[in-house]
Design a protein around this motif. Sequence first.
Motif, PDB file in Angstrom:
ATOM      1  N   HIS A  46      34.076  60.893  27.362  1.00  0.00           N
ATOM      2  CA  HIS A  46      32.907  61.133  26.511  1.00  0.00           C
ATOM      3  C   HIS A  46      33.358  61.988  25.329  1.00  0.00           C
ATOM      4  CE1 HIS A  46      29.095  62.815  25.148  1.00  0.00           C
ATOM      5  NE2 HIS A  46      28.559  61.722  25.664  1.00  0.00           N
ATOM      6  N   PRO A  47      32.733  61.826  24.138  1.00  0.00           N
ATOM      7  CA  PRO A  47      33.124  62.630  22.966  1.00  0.00           C
ATOM      8  C   PRO A  47      33.088  64.136  23.175  1.00  0.00           C
ATOM      9  CG  PRO A  47      31.717  60.817  22.272  1.00  0.00           C
ATOM     10  CD  PRO A  47      31.731  60.807  23.785  1.00  0.00           C
ATOM     11  N   LEU A  48      32.240  64.648  24.080  1.00  0.00           N
ATOM     12  CA  LEU A  48      32.208  66.085  24.353  1.00  0.00           C
ATOM     13  C   LEU A  48      33.588  66.603  24.718  1.00  0.00           C
ATOM     14  CD1 LEU A  48      30.848  68.831  24.956  1.00  0.00           C
ATOM     15  CD2 LEU A  48      30.457  67.979  27.281  1.00  0.00           C
ATOM     16  N   PHE A  49      34.308  65.829  25.510  1.00  0.00           N
ATOM     17  CA  PHE A  49      35.585  66.286  26.037  1.00  0.00           C
ATOM     18  C   PHE A  49      36.741  66.058  25.070  1.00  0.00           C
ATOM     19  CE2 PHE A  49      32.596  65.305  29.375  1.00  0.00           C
ATOM     20  CZ  PHE A  49      32.476  66.568  29.920  1.00  0.00           C
ATOM     21  N   GLN A  50      36.395  65.642  23.849  1.00  0.00           N
ATOM     22  CA  GLN A  50      37.363  65.555  22.759  1.00  0.00           C
ATOM     23  C   GLN A  50      37.193  66.724  21.794  1.00  0.00           C
ATOM     24  OE1 GLN A  50      39.621  63.102  23.185  1.00  0.00           O
ATOM     25  NE2 GLN A  50      38.372  62.642  24.977  1.00  0.00           N
ATOM     26  N   THR A  51      36.153  67.553  21.981  1.00  0.00           N
ATOM     27  CA  THR A  51      35.905  68.691  21.103  1.00  0.00           C
ATOM     28  C   THR A  51      36.812  69.858  21.486  1.00  0.00           C
ATOM     29  OG1 THR A  51      34.119  69.580  22.479  1.00  0.00           O
ATOM     30  CG2 THR A  51      33.485  68.032  20.727  1.00  0.00           C
ATOM     31  N   MET A  57      32.753  76.115  26.402  1.00  0.00           N
ATOM     32  CA  MET A  57      31.522  76.069  25.597  1.00  0.00           C
ATOM     33  C   MET A  57      30.320  76.687  26.301  1.00  0.00           C
ATOM     34  SD  MET A  57      29.977  72.186  25.550  1.00  0.00           S
ATOM     35  CE  MET A  57      28.387  72.721  24.946  1.00  0.00           C
ATOM     36  N   LEU A  58      30.322  76.734  27.621  1.00  0.00           N
ATOM     37  CA  LEU A  58      29.179  77.289  28.342  1.00  0.00           C
ATOM     38  C   LEU A  58      29.307  78.788  28.585  1.00  0.00           C
ATOM     39  CD1 LEU A  58      28.441  74.444  30.916  1.00  0.00           C
ATOM     40  CD2 LEU A  58      27.573  74.764  28.592  1.00  0.00           C
ATOM     41  N   LEU A  94      31.029  76.315  17.219  1.00  0.00           N
ATOM     42  CA  LEU A  94      31.212  74.967  16.681  1.00  0.00           C
ATOM     43  C   LEU A  94      29.885  74.323  16.326  1.00  0.00           C
ATOM     44  CD1 LEU A  94      33.996  73.702  19.074  1.00  0.00           C
ATOM     45  CD2 LEU A  94      34.242  74.582  16.768  1.00  0.00           C
ATOM     46  N   GLY A  95      28.789  74.949  16.699  1.00  0.00           N
ATOM     47  CA  GLY A  95      27.488  74.522  16.261  1.00  0.00           C
ATOM     48  C   GLY A  95      26.863  73.392  17.044  1.00  0.00           C
ATOM     49  N   ILE A  99      26.716  70.932  21.135  1.00  0.00           N
ATOM     50  CA  ILE A  99      25.507  70.954  21.964  1.00  0.00           C
ATOM     51  C   ILE A  99      24.955  69.543  22.112  1.00  0.00           C
ATOM     52  CG2 ILE A  99      23.114  71.754  22.123  1.00  0.00           C
ATOM     53  CD1 ILE A  99      24.046  74.280  20.571  1.00  0.00           C
ATOM     54  N   ASN A 100      24.898  68.817  21.017  1.00  0.00           N
ATOM     55  CA  ASN A 100      24.394  67.450  21.041  1.00  0.00           C
ATOM     56  C   ASN A 100      25.237  66.573  21.968  1.00  0.00           C
ATOM     57  OD1 ASN A 100      22.534  65.466  20.125  1.00  0.00           O
ATOM     58  ND2 ASN A 100      24.151  64.628  18.849  1.00  0.00           N
ATOM     59  N   HIS A 101      26.562  66.708  21.886  1.00  0.00           N
ATOM     60  CA  HIS A 101      27.448  65.956  22.781  1.00  0.00           C
ATOM     61  C   HIS A 101      27.179  66.318  24.242  1.00  0.00           C
ATOM     62  CE1 HIS A 101      29.762  63.888  19.839  1.00  0.00           C
ATOM     63  NE2 HIS A 101      30.449  64.934  19.404  1.00  0.00           N
ATOM     64  N   PHE A 102      26.998  67.614  24.509  1.00  0.00           N
ATOM     65  CA  PHE A 102      26.739  68.044  25.886  1.00  0.00           C
ATOM     66  C   PHE A 102      25.463  67.411  26.426  1.00  0.00           C
ATOM     67  CE2 PHE A 102      24.760  70.835  29.011  1.00  0.00           C
ATOM     68  CZ  PHE A 102      25.784  70.951  29.938  1.00  0.00           C
ATOM     69  N   ILE A 103      24.386  67.480  25.643  1.00  0.00           N
ATOM     70  CA  ILE A 103      23.101  66.920  26.082  1.00  0.00           C
ATOM     71  C   ILE A 103      23.208  65.412  26.269  1.00  0.00           C
ATOM     72  CG2 ILE A 103      20.691  66.543  25.419  1.00  0.00           C
ATOM     73  CD1 ILE A 103      20.918  69.333  24.010  1.00  0.00           C
ATOM     74  N   GLU A 104      23.878  64.748  25.346  1.00  0.00           N
ATOM     75  CA  GLU A 104      24.071  63.303  25.450  1.00  0.00           C
ATOM     76  C   GLU A 104      24.827  62.956  26.742  1.00  0.00           C
ATOM     77  OE1 GLU A 104      27.281  61.092  23.134  1.00  0.00           O
ATOM     78  OE2 GLU A 104      25.478  60.810  21.907  1.00  0.00           O
ATOM     79  N   TRP A 105      25.839  63.746  27.065  1.00  0.00           N
ATOM     80  CA  TRP A 105      26.645  63.491  28.263  1.00  0.00           C
ATOM     81  C   TRP A 105      25.847  63.740  29.549  1.00  0.00           C
ATOM     82  CZ3 TRP A 105      28.666  67.575  31.545  1.00  0.00           C
ATOM     83  CH2 TRP A 105      29.408  67.091  32.621  1.00  0.00           C
ATOM     84  N   ILE A 106      25.109  64.845  29.614  1.00  0.00           N
ATOM     85  CA  ILE A 106      24.471  65.252  30.863  1.00  0.00           C
ATOM     86  C   ILE A 106      23.100  64.608  31.087  1.00  0.00           C
ATOM     87  CG2 ILE A 106      23.265  67.359  30.082  1.00  0.00           C
ATOM     88  CD1 ILE A 106      25.409  66.978  33.275  1.00  0.00           C
TER      89      ILE A 106
END
Length: 139
Positions: A46-51, A57-58, A94-95, A99-106
């Motif tokens: 998922h793109p989150l894990f490319q950041t 981040m948490l 990172l703004g 956060i958007n990637h995290f929500i999209e993933w979870i």
Amino acid sequence: MNSCEFVAAFNLRSDAPELVIQTLDYMTNIAKSSDAEEPDFDPPDHPLFQTDNWEFMLWRNDGSFAGFPYSELQIYEVNGEKFIDVVIRTYISLGFEQINHFIEWIKPYIEGAGEGDHFIGYWRFEDDEFYDTPHIIHV
């Protein structure tokens, strides 16, 4: 880029994949360890894990907001029923993108998610224009 405060609390579905639970457990515990290590699993695709620094981040605290970061994953059973609770308060330099990637993933694994009417938390920018205006997160 502006710093963001991200606050969320939700229950994962009891049938959430083990990799999702393992990844969240890693992300909510890594900063508690004085000798942080690489995960002993392959992160989800998922793109989150490319950041940058997704692992931390948490648990970030860049000093932009009052308070301190706190993230926790708890798994427990009541009358034979499995519950998985997640609580997050973090500050992300990172703004909003991360956060958007995290929500999209979870989102697919959050109990009650679907039509966008299930409240899980908020985010807000450090920028004065938005500081006092939290942006509500529904999934």
